[in-house]
Enzyme design. Sequence first.
Site, PDB file in Angstrom:
ATOM      1  N   GLY A  79       1.125  -1.266   0.072  1.00 50.25           N
ATOM      2  CA  GLY A  79      -0.136  -0.041   0.026  1.00 50.25           C
ATOM      3  C   GLY A  79       0.887   1.272   0.040  1.00 50.25           C
ATOM      4  CD  GLU A 102      -1.253   1.997  -3.400  1.00 50.98           C
ATOM      5  OE1 GLU A 102      -2.954   2.270  -3.499  1.00 50.98           O
ATOM      6  OE2 GLU A 102      -1.095   2.519  -2.577  1.00 50.98           O
ATOM      7  CB  ILE A 103      -5.348  -2.261  -4.744  1.00 49.40           C
ATOM      8  CG1 ILE A 103      -6.007  -2.873  -5.428  1.00 49.40           C
ATOM      9  CG2 ILE A 103      -5.589  -1.052  -3.465  1.00 49.40           C
ATOM     10  CD1 ILE A 103      -6.819  -3.117  -4.237  1.00 49.40           C
ATOM     11  CG  ASN A 137      -6.000  -7.569  -3.603  1.00 49.64           C
ATOM     12  OD1 ASN A 137      -5.480  -7.719  -2.392  1.00 49.64           O
ATOM     13  ND2 ASN A 137      -7.345  -7.289  -3.824  1.00 49.64           N
ATOM     14  CB  ALA A 138      -0.232  -7.055  -1.590  1.00 51.91           C
ATOM     15  CG  LEU A 157       4.804   2.594   5.999  1.00 48.32           C
ATOM     16  CD1 LEU A 157       6.507   3.364   5.201  1.00 48.32           C
ATOM     17  CD2 LEU A 157       5.132   2.511   8.078  1.00 48.32           C
ATOM     18  CG  ASP A 160      -8.793   1.951   4.095  1.00 44.99           C
ATOM     19  OD1 ASP A 160      -9.726   2.093   5.153  1.00 44.99           O
ATOM     20  OD2 ASP A 160      -9.745   1.613   3.365  1.00 44.99           O
ATOM     21  CB  SER A 235       4.706   7.820   3.881  1.00 44.04           C
ATOM     22  OG  SER A 235       4.602   7.902   4.884  1.00 44.04           O
ATOM     23  CD  GLU A 237      -2.923   9.387   4.820  1.00 46.11           C
ATOM     24  OE1 GLU A 237      -3.608  10.023   5.906  1.00 46.11           O
ATOM     25  OE2 GLU A 237      -3.128   9.956   3.779  1.00 46.11           O
TER      26      GLU A 237
END
Length: 256
Positions: A79, A102-103, A137-138, A157, A160, A235, A237
Amino acid sequence: MVATGGQAQDQSHNQEPGVLCPTSAVTGLPQKRYYRQRAHSNPIADHSFDYPARPEDVDWRSMYPSIQQGQQVSFADIGCGYGGFLITLGEMFPEKLSIGMEIRVKVSDYVVDRIAALRRKGADTGAYQNVACLRTNAMKYLPNYFAKGQLEKMFFLYPDPHFKRAKHKWRIINQALLSEYAYVLRKGGLVYTMTDVEDLHKWIVAHMEEHPLYERLTEEEANADPITPKLYQSSEEGAKVVRNKGDHFLAIFRRL
């Protein structure tokens, strides 16, 4: 299902063929506003992904043009968002291969284009040849990419939080997935978790401490790790949390 390495690292994903992605005149990097997407994606939904049948089928050279014979990915940022921490990993560990997973399609496109731009800027030195981003999709396909005991470090990190109880099953840390992570992690490998949501932090700690294949690093061990200071704002975020004077909750675990 196909044998693939995912999206090629130098491919342009957001423009017609032959048209360059919009870049900043100052930095030469892609501009994030052209890659906006919802903050989160449903990991249980039936997204359409190409994925390899087994790790041996992954075409890593399409993502790491300078990869050496027998060299493997060592670090996985699960992610990875817009790639800020992934880029930091590449700078800190130039001899290691790091992958961001990353999805979200536009977000992963941005990271791919960002890395391609950084490679062009650093063409004389070969910089950033050791980082790549893969849209996948991990939660479903991690063992399709990594062999048993391959990874040295995994990073989760600001995942969601999936606040609603009915959606807790979507959280990236749960007992079933922890066993998959343990499979691809080598013994002594590390799992780094960081969130600004205390409830999610408690959930992560509880689940990882319940699992027999992990032990939490002491505060002294975590503080001695050179990666730890970078977790807070490398990051995008994390930097936002710092700007907003929010809380950070860190937990690092060792694979037994």
